[in-house]
Motif scaffolding. Structure first.
Motif, PDB file in Angstrom:
ATOM      1  N   GLY A 122     -33.779 -55.924  -9.387  1.00  0.00           N
ATOM      2  CA  GLY A 122     -33.863 -55.985 -10.848  1.00  0.00           C
ATOM      3  C   GLY A 122     -34.566 -54.784 -11.440  1.00  0.00           C
ATOM      4  N   ALA A 123     -35.519 -54.217 -10.698  1.00  0.00           N
ATOM      5  CA  ALA A 123     -36.218 -53.025 -11.174  1.00  0.00           C
ATOM      6  C   ALA A 123     -35.233 -51.887 -11.422  1.00  0.00           C
ATOM      7  CB  ALA A 123     -37.276 -52.603 -10.161  1.00  0.00           C
ATOM      8  N   PHE A 124     -34.303 -51.707 -10.520  1.00  0.00           N
ATOM      9  CA  PHE A 124     -33.349 -50.614 -10.664  1.00  0.00           C
ATOM     10  C   PHE A 124     -32.252 -50.957 -11.664  1.00  0.00           C
ATOM     11  CE2 PHE A 124     -35.452 -50.084  -6.643  1.00  0.00           C
ATOM     12  CZ  PHE A 124     -35.931 -48.799  -6.802  1.00  0.00           C
ATOM     13  N   LEU A 125     -31.934 -52.228 -11.766  1.00  0.00           N
ATOM     14  CA  LEU A 125     -30.938 -52.640 -12.760  1.00  0.00           C
ATOM     15  C   LEU A 125     -31.476 -52.525 -14.186  1.00  0.00           C
ATOM     16  CD1 LEU A 125     -29.293 -55.701 -10.993  1.00  0.00           C
ATOM     17  CD2 LEU A 125     -28.326 -53.427 -11.342  1.00  0.00           C
ATOM     18  N   SER A 126     -32.791 -52.431 -14.336  1.00  0.00           N
ATOM     19  CA  SER A 126     -33.355 -52.273 -15.677  1.00  0.00           C
ATOM     20  C   SER A 126     -32.850 -50.993 -16.340  1.00  0.00           C
ATOM     21  CB  SER A 126     -34.885 -52.276 -15.628  1.00  0.00           C
ATOM     22  OG  SER A 126     -35.376 -51.111 -15.019  1.00  0.00           O
ATOM     23  N   PHE A 127     -32.475 -49.989 -15.546  1.00  0.00           N
ATOM     24  CA  PHE A 127     -31.944 -48.747 -16.103  1.00  0.00           C
ATOM     25  C   PHE A 127     -30.526 -48.922 -16.646  1.00  0.00           C
ATOM     26  CE2 PHE A 127     -35.473 -47.192 -13.667  1.00  0.00           C
ATOM     27  CZ  PHE A 127     -35.958 -46.161 -14.452  1.00  0.00           C
ATOM     28  N   HIS A 128     -29.895 -50.022 -16.329  1.00  0.00           N
ATOM     29  CA  HIS A 128     -28.584 -50.324 -16.908  1.00  0.00           C
ATOM     30  C   HIS A 128     -28.743 -50.858 -18.334  1.00  0.00           C
ATOM     31  CE1 HIS A 128     -24.376 -51.451 -17.016  1.00  0.00           C
ATOM     32  NE2 HIS A 128     -24.728 -52.653 -17.421  1.00  0.00           N
ATOM     33  N   PHE A 129     -29.824 -51.562 -18.576  1.00  0.00           N
ATOM     34  CA  PHE A 129     -30.036 -52.209 -19.868  1.00  0.00           C
ATOM     35  C   PHE A 129     -30.945 -51.418 -20.795  1.00  0.00           C
ATOM     36  CE2 PHE A 129     -29.216 -55.535 -16.717  1.00  0.00           C
ATOM     37  CZ  PHE A 129     -28.065 -56.077 -17.252  1.00  0.00           C
ATOM     38  N   PHE A 130     -31.826 -50.623 -20.230  1.00  0.00           N
ATOM     39  CA  PHE A 130     -32.785 -49.839 -21.014  1.00  0.00           C
ATOM     40  C   PHE A 130     -32.747 -48.396 -20.539  1.00  0.00           C
ATOM     41  CE2 PHE A 130     -34.483 -54.148 -20.502  1.00  0.00           C
ATOM     42  CZ  PHE A 130     -34.602 -54.538 -21.839  1.00  0.00           C
ATOM     43  N   THR A 131     -33.382 -47.516 -21.307  1.00  0.00           N
ATOM     44  CA  THR A 131     -33.460 -46.111 -20.909  1.00  0.00           C
ATOM     45  C   THR A 131     -34.873 -45.602 -21.116  1.00  0.00           C
ATOM     46  OG1 THR A 131     -32.827 -45.367 -23.118  1.00  0.00           O
ATOM     47  CG2 THR A 131     -31.048 -45.597 -21.503  1.00  0.00           C
ATOM     48  N   GLY A 132     -35.121 -44.442 -20.575  1.00  0.00           N
ATOM     49  CA  GLY A 132     -36.359 -43.728 -20.820  1.00  0.00           C
ATOM     50  C   GLY A 132     -37.608 -44.431 -20.359  1.00  0.00           C
ATOM     51  N   LEU A 133     -38.632 -44.320 -21.166  1.00  0.00           N
ATOM     52  CA  LEU A 133     -39.945 -44.851 -20.839  1.00  0.00           C
ATOM     53  C   LEU A 133     -39.915 -46.368 -20.667  1.00  0.00           C
ATOM     54  CD1 LEU A 133     -42.941 -44.201 -20.421  1.00  0.00           C
ATOM     55  CD2 LEU A 133     -43.241 -44.416 -22.899  1.00  0.00           C
ATOM     56  N   THR A 134     -39.172 -47.060 -21.514  1.00  0.00           N
ATOM     57  CA  THR A 134     -39.087 -48.522 -21.433  1.00  0.00           C
ATOM     58  C   THR A 134     -38.514 -48.965 -20.096  1.00  0.00           C
ATOM     59  OG1 THR A 134     -38.783 -48.660 -23.820  1.00  0.00           O
ATOM     60  CG2 THR A 134     -38.169 -50.598 -22.540  1.00  0.00           C
ATOM     61  N   ALA A 135     -37.415 -48.355 -19.682  1.00  0.00           N
ATOM     62  CA  ALA A 135     -36.792 -48.706 -18.397  1.00  0.00           C
ATOM     63  C   ALA A 135     -37.736 -48.414 -17.239  1.00  0.00           C
ATOM     64  CB  ALA A 135     -35.483 -47.938 -18.221  1.00  0.00           C
ATOM     65  N   THR A 136     -38.446 -47.308 -17.324  1.00  0.00           N
ATOM     66  CA  THR A 136     -39.359 -46.936 -16.242  1.00  0.00           C
ATOM     67  C   THR A 136     -40.531 -47.914 -16.157  1.00  0.00           C
ATOM     68  OG1 THR A 136     -38.738 -44.632 -16.612  1.00  0.00           O
ATOM     69  CG2 THR A 136     -40.665 -45.032 -15.232  1.00  0.00           C
ATOM     70  N   ILE A 137     -41.078 -48.311 -17.297  1.00  0.00           N
ATOM     71  CA  ILE A 137     -42.182 -49.281 -17.298  1.00  0.00           C
ATOM     72  C   ILE A 137     -41.728 -50.602 -16.695  1.00  0.00           C
ATOM     73  CG2 ILE A 137     -43.636 -50.712 -18.798  1.00  0.00           C
ATOM     74  CD1 ILE A 137     -43.873 -48.255 -20.656  1.00  0.00           C
ATOM     75  N   ILE A 138     -40.552 -51.075 -17.106  1.00  0.00           N
ATOM     76  CA  ILE A 138     -40.022 -52.336 -16.563  1.00  0.00           C
ATOM     77  C   ILE A 138     -39.804 -52.206 -15.060  1.00  0.00           C
ATOM     78  CG2 ILE A 138     -38.020 -53.884 -16.567  1.00  0.00           C
ATOM     79  CD1 ILE A 138     -37.794 -53.265 -19.616  1.00  0.00           C
ATOM     80  N   ALA A 139     -39.232 -51.079 -14.635  1.00  0.00           N
ATOM     81  CA  ALA A 139     -38.961 -50.875 -13.211  1.00  0.00           C
ATOM     82  C   ALA A 139     -40.251 -50.847 -12.403  1.00  0.00           C
ATOM     83  CB  ALA A 139     -38.177 -49.580 -13.004  1.00  0.00           C
ATOM     84  N   VAL A 140     -41.271 -50.147 -12.891  1.00  0.00           N
ATOM     85  CA  VAL A 140     -42.539 -50.063 -12.161  1.00  0.00           C
ATOM     86  C   VAL A 140     -43.198 -51.437 -12.084  1.00  0.00           C
ATOM     87  CG1 VAL A 140     -44.871 -49.094 -12.248  1.00  0.00           C
ATOM     88  CG2 VAL A 140     -42.905 -47.608 -12.603  1.00  0.00           C
ATOM     89  N   LEU A 141     -43.184 -52.181 -13.185  1.00  0.00           N
ATOM     90  CA  LEU A 141     -43.770 -53.525 -13.161  1.00  0.00           C
ATOM     91  C   LEU A 141     -43.025 -54.446 -12.192  1.00  0.00           C
ATOM     92  CD1 LEU A 141     -44.594 -54.130 -16.939  1.00  0.00           C
ATOM     93  CD2 LEU A 141     -46.225 -54.014 -15.032  1.00  0.00           C
ATOM     94  N   LEU A 142     -41.688 -54.423 -12.249  1.00  0.00           N
ATOM     95  CA  LEU A 142     -40.913 -55.268 -11.339  1.00  0.00           C
ATOM     96  C   LEU A 142     -41.119 -54.864  -9.881  1.00  0.00           C
ATOM     97  CD1 LEU A 142     -37.567 -55.836 -13.283  1.00  0.00           C
ATOM     98  CD2 LEU A 142     -39.321 -57.526 -12.725  1.00  0.00           C
ATOM     99  N   LEU A 143     -41.228 -53.564  -9.624  1.00  0.00           N
ATOM    100  CA  LEU A 143     -41.491 -53.133  -8.250  1.00  0.00           C
ATOM    101  C   LEU A 143     -42.888 -53.546  -7.803  1.00  0.00           C
ATOM    102  CD1 LEU A 143     -39.856 -49.604  -7.995  1.00  0.00           C
ATOM    103  CD2 LEU A 143     -39.177 -51.697  -6.821  1.00  0.00           C
ATOM    104  N   GLY A 144     -43.843 -53.540  -8.720  1.00  0.00           N
ATOM    105  CA  GLY A 144     -45.183 -54.005  -8.385  1.00  0.00           C
ATOM    106  C   GLY A 144     -45.201 -55.476  -8.009  1.00  0.00           C
TER     107      GLY A 144
END
Length: 185
Positions: free
Chosen positions: A65-87
């Motif tokens: 899901g962390a990597f799929l966040s880049f499908h739904f969001f971009t930029g800083l928002t997608a990266t924050i979501i991805a880092v949180l989900l990976l954590g």
């Protein structure tokens, strides 16, 4: 995946977007905050559970899901979501995968030290390949598409893990039932 995103892709991607170094550092520290504050809480439940396999799967789904966040969001928002989900994913996976590996029959055959050594070595190979894979994704395809494909592959391997270990459990139960004294009567 974690090493590739946190140590390579995330900082380069955010720098390309013009995000300041202090914000990039703040985003990356979110992973550590998850590990420090959420990790022990999750570990208590994992330690009390007899089904470590399920926690490995949940962690992998969160990682995908962390990597799929880049499908739904971009930029800083997608990266924050991805880092949180990976954590959060790492809280589940790191607390359960070694314990799960210790329950495998092959671990008993090889010995715990040797089996965990092989497990850790393969993990290091993955940590080396992560940045290479992310570099290839950045060069060969659109970033959001590449990360979406990576997320799909991550989820597919999680499902494959669940299916392959389900067969192992079914087989083990079958062997136990066939070899028990009640089955002989």
């Amino acid at each position: 995946a974690v090493i590739g995103l946190l140590n390579y892709f995330g900082p380069v991607y955010l720098d390309r977007l013009g995000v300041s170094q202090s914000v990039i550092g703040s985003v990356l520290i979110l992973y550590s905050i998850c590990m420090v504050y959420l990790g022990p809480f999750v570990s208590k439940y994992i330690d009390a559970s007899d089904n470590k396999r399920l926690f490995v799967f949940v962690g992998c789904v969160l990682g995908g899901g962390a990597f799929l966040s880049f499908h739904f969001f971009t930029g800083l928002t997608a990266t924050i979501i991805a880092v949180l989900l990976l954590g959060v994913s790492s809280c589940f996976v790191l607390a359960s995968q070694t314990t799960y590996a210790l329950t495998l029959e092959v671990t008993k055959q090889l010995g715990q030290g040797r089996a965990i050594g092989i497990f850790r070595a393969s993990s290091r190979i993955g940590q080396m390949l992560g940045p290479i894979l992310f570099g290839w994704l950045m060069v060969s395809t659109d970033i959001s598409k590449g990360l979406t494909y990576f997320g799909i592959a991550y989820l597919a391997t999680a499902v494959l893990f669940l299916l392959m270990t389900y067969e192992r459990i079914k087989y083990r139960e079958k062997v136990i039932c066939e070899s028990s004294p009640a089955a002989s009567n």
